[in-house]
Design a protein around this motif. Structure first.
Motif, short mmCIF file in Angstrom:
data_model
loop_
_atom_site.label_atom_id
_atom_site.label_comp_id
_atom_site.label_asym_id
_atom_site.label_seq_id
_atom_site.Cartn_x
_atom_site.Cartn_y
_atom_site.Cartn_z
N LYS A 1 0.76 -1.33 0.14
CA LYS A 1 -0.10 0.02 0.03
C LYS A 1 0.88 1.19 0.23
N ASN A 2 1.88 1.32 0.82
CA ASN A 2 2.89 2.49 0.75
C ASN A 2 3.40 2.74 -0.34
N VAL A 3 4.14 1.77 -1.17
CA VAL A 3 4.90 1.99 -2.43
C VAL A 3 3.70 2.20 -3.39
N PHE A 4 2.73 1.74 -3.42
CA PHE A 4 1.50 1.97 -4.56
C PHE A 4 1.26 3.33 -4.55
N GLU A 5 0.99 4.03 -2.94
CA GLU A 5 0.36 5.19 -2.94
C GLU A 5 1.65 6.38 -3.25
N THR A 6 2.76 5.89 -2.77
CA THR A 6 3.96 6.88 -3.22
C THR A 6 4.10 6.98 -4.59
N GLU A 7 4.08 5.92 -5.33
CA GLU A 7 4.20 5.85 -6.77
C GLU A 7 2.94 6.25 -7.69
N ASN A 8 1.98 6.62 -6.80
CA ASN A 8 0.48 6.98 -7.57
C ASN A 8 0.16 5.81 -8.51
N VAL A 9 0.20 4.49 -7.98
CA VAL A 9 -0.43 3.47 -8.85
C VAL A 9 -1.52 2.87 -8.25
N ALA A 10 -2.68 2.67 -8.96
CA ALA A 10 -3.93 2.13 -8.49
C ALA A 10 -3.74 0.70 -8.13
N MET A 11 -4.40 0.40 -7.07
CA MET A 11 -4.16 -1.14 -6.78
C MET A 11 -5.69 -1.71 -6.14
N SER A 12 -5.81 -2.75 -6.07
CA SER A 12 -6.98 -3.53 -5.50
C SER A 12 -6.68 -4.64 -4.64
N GLU A 13 -7.08 -4.93 -3.38
CA GLU A 13 -6.62 -5.87 -2.71
C GLU A 13 -7.09 -7.12 -3.11
N GLU A 14 -7.78 -7.43 -4.15
CA GLU A 14 -8.24 -8.61 -4.92
C GLU A 14 -7.25 -9.20 -5.56
N ASN A 15 -6.30 -8.03 -6.06
CA ASN A 15 -5.42 -8.33 -7.25
C ASN A 15 -3.92 -8.59 -6.59
N ILE A 16 -3.94 -8.66 -5.19
CA ILE A 16 -2.64 -9.02 -4.55
C ILE A 16 -2.82 -10.20 -3.84
N THR A 17 -1.71 -11.23 -4.42
CA THR A 17 -1.50 -12.40 -3.61
C THR A 17 -0.06 -12.45 -2.74
N ILE A 18 -0.38 -12.90 -1.72
CA ILE A 18 0.64 -13.07 -0.75
C ILE A 18 0.78 -14.46 -0.29
N LYS A 19 2.04 -15.21 -0.30
CA LYS A 19 2.39 -16.38 0.02
C LYS A 19 3.49 -16.34 1.11
N ILE A 20 3.41 -16.67 2.43
CA ILE A 20 4.50 -16.88 3.24
C ILE A 20 4.87 -18.39 3.30
N GLU A 21 6.16 -18.53 3.07
CA GLU A 21 6.75 -20.10 3.21
C GLU A 21 7.88 -20.05 4.23
N LYS A 22 7.79 -21.16 4.91
CA LYS A 22 8.84 -21.37 5.94
C LYS A 22 9.85 -22.55 5.63
N TYR A 23 11.03 -22.40 5.60
CA TYR A 23 12.21 -23.06 5.42
C TYR A 23 12.75 -23.49 6.39
N GLN A 24 13.58 -25.02 6.38
CA GLN A 24 14.40 -25.37 7.19
C GLN A 24 15.65 -25.21 7.06
N ARG A 25 16.27 -24.56 7.98
CA ARG A 25 17.84 -24.19 7.75
C ARG A 25 18.55 -25.49 7.97
N ARG A 26 19.67 -25.52 7.22
CA ARG A 26 20.76 -26.69 7.18
C ARG A 26 21.38 -26.75 8.29
N SER A 27 21.76 -27.54 9.02
CA SER A 27 22.75 -27.64 10.36
C SER A 27 24.23 -27.79 9.67
N SER A 28 25.08 -26.99 10.22
CA SER A 28 26.29 -27.11 9.86
C SER A 28 27.21 -28.32 10.39
#
Length: 138
Positions: A111-138
């Protein structure tokens, strides 16, 4: 054409996750200006918007959480000119951060970047995926 970009983006994101799983920080710089696929599909303004958005998301996550910048992976895509944004954020599985918090940080950053850049956006057109990964042990 879009499938090619999606496949290339998926491969790039997977590569970033695999590098991010290594305890030793490794920085890989990809010159997007040499990638003909990106040049053909995104204008320089759209590329700059996605770049600014990626930077803003990483800075916001590191400021609002205890996560190290090197432990966060991010992939952006979509069509910014039409307000369509796809964001995938990878964080360590052992991070003591709620997915909902990361989701809210990403939404606020968009929202902040789109407002700063004056770009129209709709929340329906935003897809956010959060993924968790396992760190390798040393």
């Amino acid at each position: 054409m879009f499938k090619k970009v999606a496949i290339i983006s998926g491969i790039l994101f997977s590569s970033i996750l695999l590098v991010g799983c290594n305890e030793e920080p490794e920085v890989t710089v990809i010159d997007a200006s040499k990638n003909e696929e990106n040049d053909a599909n995104l204008s320089s303004e759209e590329s700059n918007l996605l770049s600014n958005l990626g930077d803003k998301i990483i800075v916001s996550i590191t400021e609002q959480t205890e996560l190290d910048r090197n432990s966060i992976t991010i992939m952006l895509g979509g069509n910014p000119a039409k307000g369509i944004i796809d964001v995938s954020v990878g964080i360590p599985m052992d991070a003591k951060v709620d997915d909902t918090m990361i989701q809210q940080i990403v939404e606020d950053s968009i929202k902040n970047v789109f407002e700063t850049e004056n770009v129209a956006m709709s929340e329906e057109n935003i897809t956010i995926k959060i993924e968790k990964y396992q760190r390798r042990s040393s």
